[in-house]
Design an enzyme around this catalytic site. Structure first.
Site, PDB file in Angstrom:
ATOM      1  N   VAL A 154      22.102  47.791  -1.256  1.00 41.10           N
ATOM      2  CA  VAL A 154      22.652  46.762  -2.140  1.00 41.10           C
ATOM      3  C   VAL A 154      21.877  46.726  -3.459  1.00 41.10           C
ATOM      4  CG1 VAL A 154      22.919  44.264  -2.433  1.00 41.10           C
ATOM      5  CG2 VAL A 154      23.658  45.343  -0.325  1.00 41.10           C
ATOM      6  N   CYS A 170      21.264  48.264   4.769  1.00 43.88           N
ATOM      7  CA  CYS A 170      22.115  47.615   3.756  1.00 43.88           C
ATOM      8  C   CYS A 170      21.311  47.122   2.565  1.00 43.88           C
ATOM      9  CB  CYS A 170      22.790  46.386   4.344  1.00 43.88           C
ATOM     10  SG  CYS A 170      23.933  46.727   5.639  1.00 43.88           S
TER      11      CYS A 170
HETATM   12  S1  SF4 Z   1      21.779  44.567   8.022  1.00 43.49           S
HETATM   13 FE1  SF4 Z   1      22.980  46.429   7.660  1.00 43.49          FE
HETATM   14  S2  SF4 Z   1      21.617  48.121   8.219  1.00 43.49           S
HETATM   15 FE2  SF4 Z   1      20.750  46.254   9.084  1.00 43.49          FE
HETATM   16  S3  SF4 Z   1      21.554  46.218  11.181  1.00 43.49           S
HETATM   17 FE3  SF4 Z   1      22.932  44.980   9.904  1.00 43.49          FE
HETATM   18  S4  SF4 Z   1      24.555  46.397   9.257  1.00 43.49           S
HETATM   19 FE4  SF4 Z   1      22.842  47.637  10.019  1.00 43.49          FE
END
Ligand code: SF4
Length: 523
Positions: A157, A153
């Site tokens: 982002v 993520c």
């Molecule tokens: S932060 Fe995003 S990529 Fe990382 S484990 Fe959580 S949902 Fe998955």
């Protein structure tokens, strides 16, 4: 303390000793500010009501106990299926620790996967430097022949550009120009682990074939391609190979992690083992066609195979249960010209025999189920084939088209009348459903055990036992080695389900002198 060297107790009996009970009681009384038990029970009862269910289903911006995982997890599994390939996740280290432990707990195997550990500075200035160091170190330390890059993520982002970063890393000499580095953007705030698998596969196919199509010709290698999708039952890869070998069909499994996720304990650690080779993926466009075993989550792969490889992809469902395995094998036979082997015909007959033997116990039994789209659809179809009634059919990571397909499957059988399909819902929704409209059993992953515990807390007559078929299964061993596809898979699922029914029947009828008039030796 009651632990002594001569009598070491595991945590479960140990914490039931009086001194631990006293400790926990004191802690609770002095520090936890716990509500009175009557209040807890009152709220518990309310959460099992229809009124609560209606509120629960109005939830919009909150997921509780998701029945799915995030995109890069799927990308990692896809990458593990390629020979000497190191999955590399551009982003936070904690995410990768989660992917590794998730697979590690399910497969009981070490999982090779690296991250480039983006922290606060990278979140502000971008993660290119992490990528430079990460690629160079990963290649030097773990000596892969391919590094497959996905994202968490955080990288998504802030908008990190994998293509640019990897090219810059190559230009700056951190990895050789020709070193294979397929990649896929896998933002976890859309889709699920199955989307991540699809994206990564498309990334790998794109890397090796997009600009290498001049000498390719459909059918030239005489093989068929099999794309498994996010598949965690290792027996499913093996049963595909076996069925196709028995028919004499030359084939390539595109992403096959069977060996690396099931290495023998013979004193030699294998970071890499087996998997689809680079030559095989390069040769894949030359196949007669490509079979997608889980078409509901292979949209991007389908588009690429269709548009770039020019394959006419057979329109099939997951080969699960009797009819959909028949359709798969007949299609394979049609496109390859190879007849279905007598061994498979015999195997089919054995499955029909088993279904006939067990159907009386399964007839009319109600099941709640959840999991990935193709699995849930295939399981629904199979339950209907044996006369069972799927009542709550939940898929967190499906779409509206899938809902229609699932409803159509239900409509085609008299046992589907009471079935309701839930898309985009989680296991907290499922909890409400099993309280307000009790099924006989749940079928799903290990997380269902908490729902079972809650139903039992309400009273034995409300308990809904969990049958573990799906992913992840953390609390039972070796089930990931089983098979759910083909006739063999249907046999395994049938055996598992009918014996759970019989186990429950024994449980209900063993009351000495009360219910044991039905505690029979022969079922
Ligand atoms: S932060 Fe995003 S990529 Fe990382 S484990 Fe959580 S949902 Fe998955």
């Amino acid at each position: 303390m009651s632990q002594t060297v001569d009598n070491i107790k595991p945590s479960y009996p140990l914490f039931r000793d009086d001194e631990y009970k006293d400790n926990l009681h004191t802690k609770r009384a002095n520090y936890e500010e716990m509500h009175p038990q009557e209040k807890i029970d009152e709220v518990f009862q309310w959460t099992t009501s229809k009124e609560y269910q209606e509120l629960n289903f109005q939830r919009e911006a909150l997921t509780v106990n998701p029945a799915k995982a995030c995109q890069p997890l799927g990308a990692v599994l896809c990458s593990l299926g390629f020979q000497k390939t190191l999955p590399y996740v551009h982003g936070s280290q904690g995410c990768v620790a989660y992917f590794r432990t998730y697979f590690n707990r399910h497969f009981k195997e070490p999982i090779a996967c690296v991250s480039d550990s983006m922290t606060e500075d990278a979140a502000v200035f971008g993660g290119q430097k992490n990528m430079f160091d990460g690629l160079e170190n990963a290649k030097a330390l773990y000596k892969p022949e391919m590094i497959a890059v996905s994202t968490t993520c955080m990288a998504e982002v802030i908008g990190d550009d994998l293509n640019a970063f990897i090219n810059n890393a190559k230009k700056a000499g951190h990895v050789p120009q020709e070193f294979p580095t397929p990649f896929a953007h896998t933002p976890s705030f859309v889709g699920s682990h199955t989307t991540g698998w699809d994206n990564m596969f498309e990334g790998i196919a794109r890397f090796f074939t997009l600009n290498a199509m001049e000498d390719k010709e459909v059918g030239k290698n005489g093989k068929i391609n099999i794309v498994p999708g996010f598949e965690t039952y290792l027996g499913n890869y093996r049963v595909m190979h076996r069925m196709l070998d028995e028919m004499g069909v030359a084939h390539t499994m595109l992403s096959d992690p069977t060996e690396v996720l099931d290495t023998p304990a013979d004193g030699q650690f294998r970071m890499y083992e087996g998997g689809t080779t680079q030559d095989e993926i390069k040769d894949a466009p030359n196949a007669i066609t490509t079979f997608l075993l889980q078409p509901w989550h292979l949209e991007k792969t389908k588009k690429f195979v269709d548009q770039t490889w020019k394959h006419e992809i057979p329109k099939l469902n997951i080969p699960m249960g009797l009819e959909w395995t028949d359709e798969f094998l007949m299609k394979v036979s049609e496109v390859t010209g190879k007849p279905i082997s007598s061994s498979l015909e015999k195997e089919r007959g054995r499955l029909v025999d088993m279904m006939t033997d067990s159907h009386a116990w399964l007839h009319g039994k109600k099941f709640a189920l959840w999991g990935d789209p193709d699995f849930v659809l295939g399981l629904t179809k199979f339950l209907l084939e044996v006369g069972a009634e799927p009542t709550h059919i939940l898929c967190h990571n499906a779409n509206k088209r899938w809902r229609k397909a699932a409803e159509k499957v239900l409509e085609e059988s008299p046992y589907g009348t009471n079935g309701k399909v839930y898309v985009g819902n989680d296991l907290w929704h499922m909890r409400s459903l099993v309280f307000t409209d009790k099924p006989d059993f749940m079928i799903g992953n290990s997380y269902g055990k908490f729902i079972q515990r809650d139903t039992l807390y309400k009273g034995k007559e409300f308990e809904v036992p969990l049958i573990r078929i799906g992913f992840p299964i953390f609390d039972r061993h070796h089930l990931h080695r089983m098979t759910t596809l083909g006739y063999e898979g249907a046999m395994y699922m049938l055996t598992t389900i009918v014996n759970a029914v019989l186990e429950r029947l024994d449980d209900d009828t063993r009351g000495m002198g009360t219910t044991d008039y039905n505690y029979d030796l022969v079922r």
